[in-house]
Design an enzyme around this catalytic site. Structure first.
Site, short mmCIF file in Angstrom:
data_model
loop_
_atom_site.label_atom_id
_atom_site.label_comp_id
_atom_site.label_asym_id
_atom_site.label_seq_id
_atom_site.Cartn_x
_atom_site.Cartn_y
_atom_site.Cartn_z
N GLU A 167 0.84 -1.21 0.00
CA GLU A 167 0.00 0.00 0.00
C GLU A 167 0.87 1.26 0.00
O GLU A 167 0.84 2.08 0.93
CB GLU A 167 -0.96 -0.01 1.19
CG GLU A 167 -1.98 -1.12 1.10
CD GLU A 167 -3.09 -1.03 2.14
OE1 GLU A 167 -4.22 -1.49 1.86
OE2 GLU A 167 -2.85 -0.50 3.23
N GLU A 266 -6.44 -6.65 -1.77
CA GLU A 266 -7.06 -6.77 -0.45
C GLU A 266 -8.51 -6.36 -0.54
O GLU A 266 -8.85 -5.33 -1.13
CB GLU A 266 -6.37 -5.86 0.59
CG GLU A 266 -4.96 -6.22 0.95
CD GLU A 266 -4.42 -5.33 2.07
OE1 GLU A 266 -5.24 -4.77 2.85
OE2 GLU A 266 -3.20 -5.19 2.17
#
Length: 364
Positions: A167, A266
């Site tokens: 991320e 995710e």
């Protein structure tokens, strides 16, 4: 002699036109053939080694007690995603645990997907802290360390998929790799990790992972010249908006604009808003859900992931699939633990450790 000369001239002409034809070929398009592309049906099971130390019993969809990994494998999960921390405070998510677990998973037939945090703890849009062992080294030494560490991962674990960072909306390895004010260094550090993968494997696919859909086009434009294979996105309604139409549009536009395969790295959804321990849950209110389409019920969870699968594989041409995050995060420390799972209402097993209907979505 004339016949031989004529054949020779003809052969030269054929080779010339073949060469010209090769020169005019378009660049290789990574778009998978719809008839042959394989679904990545993944789960992030990073905490399972720690959870299994408490010896929980898990039950399949028919209420038979079985091994956790056997249950998810039988239901179509083909890839397991694992986070990797450099020097965590305990052994969990450290190199030795991840290497051992990856070997166990591979023996059961799972593909291995590593999300390398390049940190001693969680790395995400809010924090991208360097490992303590690299905290006081020079920038050239930091680049060398990224290469050497990634090379060790490749030679000892050899994942099928690898994320360079987790991320990394704000970059990674701050402050040197801050994407906003050290863009060139951020790209150089990324290149070192990528180079270590390419130098040690011709098959591992490299992913760059961004959380959410807002500003994703800006981010992937920054990294457009890096040598990577797949775009990874996180998508949780609580943080990234409640429009699955926007998600589909973003995935389509990113994959087409940058000519990359794309996955949802995710995602997750609750099957209830109740708790099974005293650890505060991250999702616990109706206004965090996509209502009325997907309530916090077993059916709502299943239907949300069915829609995610449709978008990420069937409807986006370059889409390869999805990964369910926290599938294993039951309340493993008992009903009064305040330091256990903030996610047990989003796991794929209920509060009695029985498999939930959402598991049936993973199979092709």
């Amino acid at each position: 002699m004339k016949r031989v000369k004529w054949i020779h001239l003809l052969l030269v002409a054929v080779l010339f036109f073949a060469a010209c034809s090769d020169d005019n070929k378009d660049p290789v398009d990574p778009t998978p053939d719809p008839e042959t592309k394989e679904l990545i049906a993944a789960m992030d099971l990073s905490q399972l080694p720690e959870i299994e130390l408490s010896n929980p019993t898990f039950y399949d969809l028919d209420n038979n007690a079985k091994d956790f990994l056997n249950i998810v494998k039988e239901n179509g999960v083909n890839t397991v995603r694992l986070r990797l921390w450099v020097d965590p405070e305990n052994e969990h998510s450290g190199f030795n645990e991840v290497k051992t677990f990856a070997n166990q998973l591979r023996a059961k037939g799972f593909a291995i997907w590593l999300t390398v945090h390049y940190s001693d703890t969680w790395a995400d849009p809010g924090q991208q802290s360097k490992p303590a062992r690299w905290s006081n080294i020079s920038y050239p030494a930091l680049k060398d360390s990224v290469y050497a560490y990634t090379q060790k991962i490749m030679t000892e674990i050899s994942p099928d998929y690898i994320q360079i960072g987790n991320e990394i909306n704000s970059g990674f390895l701050h402050p040197e790799g801050n994407i906003q004010n050290q863009t060139f260094q951020f790209l150089e550090l990324m290149e070192k990790g990528i180079q270590a993968v390419r130098d040690n494997s011709s098959t591992t696919e490299i992913m760059i992972h961004y959380a959410g859909i807002n500003n994703a086009d800006w981010f992937f434009n920054v990294v457009r010249n890096l040598d990577y294979d797949m775009i990874g996105l996180s998508y949780y309604p609580i943080w990234h908006g409640k429009s699955l139409t926007s998600l589909k549009t973003t995935m389509t536009n990113l994959s087409e604009t940058f000519n990359k395969e794309i996955v949802l790295a995710e995602t997750a959804y609750p099957f209830t808003l109740d708790w099974n321990d005293w650890t505060n849950n991250i999702v616990g209110q109706n206004d965090q859900l996509i209502l009325p389409d997907y309530p916090a019920t077993e059916t709502g969870q299943q239907q949300f992931i069915e829609r995610i699968k449709q978008i990420s594989f069937d409807e986006v041409e370059k889409g390869r699939g999805f990964c369910y995050w926290g599938a294993e995060l039951i309340a493993w420390k008992g009903p009064e633990a305040t330091d256990a799972s903030p996610w047990e209402n989003q796991a794929v097993f209920d509060f009695d450790n029985k498999a939930l209907p959402v598991l049936s979505v993973f199979g092709e």
